[in-house]
Write an enzyme that holds these catalytic residues in place. Structure first.
Site, mmCIF file in Angstrom:
data_model
loop_
_atom_site.group_PDB
_atom_site.id
_atom_site.type_symbol
_atom_site.label_atom_id
_atom_site.label_comp_id
_atom_site.label_asym_id
_atom_site.label_seq_id
_atom_site.Cartn_x
_atom_site.Cartn_y
_atom_site.Cartn_z
ATOM 1 C CD GLU A 1 -10.591 5.493 3.753
ATOM 2 O OE1 GLU A 1 -10.934 4.371 4.162
ATOM 3 O OE2 GLU A 1 -10.835 5.902 2.601
ATOM 4 C CG PHE B 1 -7.019 -8.368 3.010
ATOM 5 C CD1 PHE B 1 -7.413 -8.175 1.699
ATOM 6 C CD2 PHE B 1 -7.812 -7.846 4.023
ATOM 7 C CE1 PHE B 1 -8.585 -7.490 1.388
ATOM 8 C CE2 PHE B 1 -8.979 -7.158 3.736
ATOM 9 C CZ PHE B 1 -9.369 -6.980 2.409
ATOM 10 C CD GLN B 2 -8.316 -3.597 3.784
ATOM 11 O OE1 GLN B 2 -8.402 -3.565 5.018
ATOM 12 N NE2 GLN B 2 -9.259 -3.104 3.001
ATOM 13 C CE LYS C 1 -7.400 -6.788 13.954
ATOM 14 N NZ LYS C 1 -8.213 -7.406 12.861
ATOM 15 C CG MET D 1 -7.074 28.193 -12.774
ATOM 16 S SD MET D 1 -7.219 29.982 -12.980
ATOM 17 C CE MET D 1 -7.647 30.468 -11.300
#
Length: 564
Positions: A54, A116-117, A166, A479
């Site tokens: 993602e 969930f999630q 959803k 760096m």
């Protein structure tokens, strides 16, 4: 006859088509599955690029937006899918990149139950978005997307997050869409005060040692031509911030280099000697100013800026000009006098020659040491296409590439500026190439940064994207190692890298690759990589303990810049 009803998920896709979206960068999951199911019926009209993470999705959307000036679109699911966007959202907010992220969410009856999630992405993303909203009903989808497109692009651009439950995706409602042209109490186009324009012009016309600093605001407002006219009429030398690179051709006779911690010697030194400082579309961040208590105290400061919150935020200005850079520059051009500042420009030439002798020649034409990053950029300049887009990650290679790359074309530099996100370059290159198909995209990365999003080689494989990847490998987090050398007595704590075989890894993704360790193979290898029609990874082994100079040590003033 009853009006036709559409599911919320189909309305999302139809709205994006209405906004003429051509690419979606995303990764499917449970909570956004209805939207992906509806997308299946429209894949002949809108392209979905399946990324491998993602974070890669949102960086690709950023790269697309920066290369095209359009809004980048990103899809993810709820929970970890949404939280994986946070780095990209923060990056896009601070670098003013217009993107819209659409995230799926659990059904509304499950909100707040730790389902969930389920993650409260609205509260999490609030500090790193220009605007966000959660949609619970299908009939709110159109209005939210309309607003999202308007807010993302108008005024100072930025990222938008639209979270859709959803059940809202599954509900059916009518589809009616029109572009948003106005939002109550949102005023993205401040009107320019003509009195301030005249006041600024009078100050410019009487100045003896003026300096222009350009930032990304010039690029975002597409005012490159206005800038050039303003510069050539006034004869004022021009320096650039990191994100302002490309606003003026780097070969222009009045361009004096990049400002900042690893910028050019002359503009940094002479910032504290100019009598008028004209800041155009930049925000006076700490990398440009150094110690703000010692920054341009002798100068009268004119600040052209579209975002009111940036006026006097870090540096107090004498004449603020609030508004779009393009409009402000057009008005200024009418009132400034034709002029030149030959003696003042000579000072920049003097300091440039000093930097050339001390730093630039050893960077570009080394003799006694191994390959330097600077000489790689020198050969890239020789063989790159004129309209090439440079995409860099974050670190030493970013600073070297930004210093030496020839920017001769609009929107030719894409990098993570304010946030400094390692792993940005590879996915951003994918978005840039898809957005600018007829332009060469050169992705310059370090061996540390590339491994943060290296899985996006899978996206290159699946979509046959012809990016040129130049991997500058010093087997260090370069760096950080430089700072450890200069300020921590060479105590190289946890910065040495044991790397994989990048050639075999690239080949596993069907990407042609070559490794260069000797200088006598460098020039032809760069030519081969850049002339290749397909994706190519060129790994170049560079000096392990090479440092980037000039350098303004942290907490120092800009005129305390070090050449060694």
């Amino acid at each position: 006859m009853e009006n036709q009803l559409f599911s919320g998920s189909e309305i999302v896709i139809k709205a994006l088509l209405y906004e003429e979206v051509e690419y979606i960068f995303g990764y499917p999951g449970g909570a956004i599955m209805p939207i992906y199911d509806s997308l299946h019926d429209y894949l002949n009209m809108i392209s979905h690029i399946l990324m491998r993470h993602e974070q890669g999705s949102i960086h690709a959307a950023q790269g697309y937006a920066r290369a095209t000036g359009k809004i980048g679109i990103c899809f993810t699911t709820s929970g970890p899918g949404a939280t994986n966007l946070i780095t990209g959202l923060a990056d896009a907010l601070i670098d003013s990149t217009p993107i819209i992220c659409i995230t799926g969410q659990v059904s509304s009856n499950l909100l707040g139950t730790d389902a969930f999630q389920e993650t409260n992405i609205i509260d999490i993303s609030l500090p790193v978005t220009k605007w966000n909203i959660q949609i619970l009903k299908a009939n709110d989808i159109c209005e939210s997307i309309q607003k999202g497109f308007f807010i993302a692009k108008t005024g100072r651009p930025g990222p938008i997050l639209i979270d859709i439950t959803k059940d809202a995706q599954l509900q059916k409602t009518e589809f009616s869409y029109s572009r948003c042209e106005h939002i109550k109490n949102f005023h993205p186009f401040p009107s320019i005060d003509l009195k301030k324009i005249i006041e600024a012009a009078d100050l410019i016309n009487t100045s003896k040692k003026p300096l222009i600093i350009v930032g990304q605001g010039v690029i975002l407002s597409e005012s490159e031509e206005e800038l050039k006219k303003f510069v050539e009429k006034t004869g004022i030398p021009v320096a650039s911030t990191l994100l302002g690179l490309g606003a003026l051709d780097s070969t222009h006779y009045l361009y004096v280099g990049m400002l900042g911690m690893h910028g050019n010697y002359a503009p940094n030194i002479l910032t504290n000697q100019c009598d008028v400082l004209i800041a155009v579309g930049m925000r006076f961040d700490d990398r440009v100013t150094g110690d703000i208590n010692k920054y341009a105290k002798q100068a009268k400061i004119i600040h052209l800026e579209i975002d009111y919150s940036e006026i006097n935020k870090n540096i107090l200005c004498h004449i603020p000009i609030l508004g779009n850079c393009k409009t402000a520059l057009k008005k200024l051009i009418l009132y400034v006098k034709k002029s030149s500042h030959k003696e003042w420009v000579k000072k920049f030439i003097h300091f440039k020659e000093k930097e050339d002798i001390t730093v630039i020649q050893s960077d570009l034409n080394p003799i006694k040491k191994g390959i330097t990053m600077g000489e790689v950029i020198k050969w890239i300049n020789l063989y790159k296409q004129k309209n090439a887009i440079l995409v860099t990650d974050v670190g030493q290679h970013q600073m070297i590439a930004s210093r030496y790359f020839n920017f001769t074309y609009k929107k030719s530099q894409i990098t993570s500026g304010g946030l400094g996100t390692m792993g940005f370059a590879l996915p951003a290159s994918i978005g840039a190439k898809l957005g600018a198909k007829n332009r060469q995209v050169i992705c310059i990365v370090g061996d540390g940064g590339i491994q943060m999003t290296i899985q996006e080689m899978g996206t290159i494989l699946q979509n046959n994207i012809s990016i040129k990847i130049i991997l500058l490998n010093n087997n260090f987090l370069g760096m950080v190692r430089q700072w450890q050398q200069l300020f921590f007595d060479k105590r190289y704590s946890c910065t040495k890298l044991v790397n994989p075989n990048f050639i075999k890894l690239a080949n596993a993704y069907n990407i042609q690759a070559k490794r260069v360790e000797k200088r006598n193979k460098l020039k032809e290898s760069v030519k081969k990589a850049l002339y290749n029609e397909k994706a190519f990874l060129l790994e170049i082994i560079v000096e392990k303990e090479d440092n980037v100079f000039p350098m303004i040590p942290a907490g120092s003033a800009v005129n305390e810049i070090r050449l060694t």
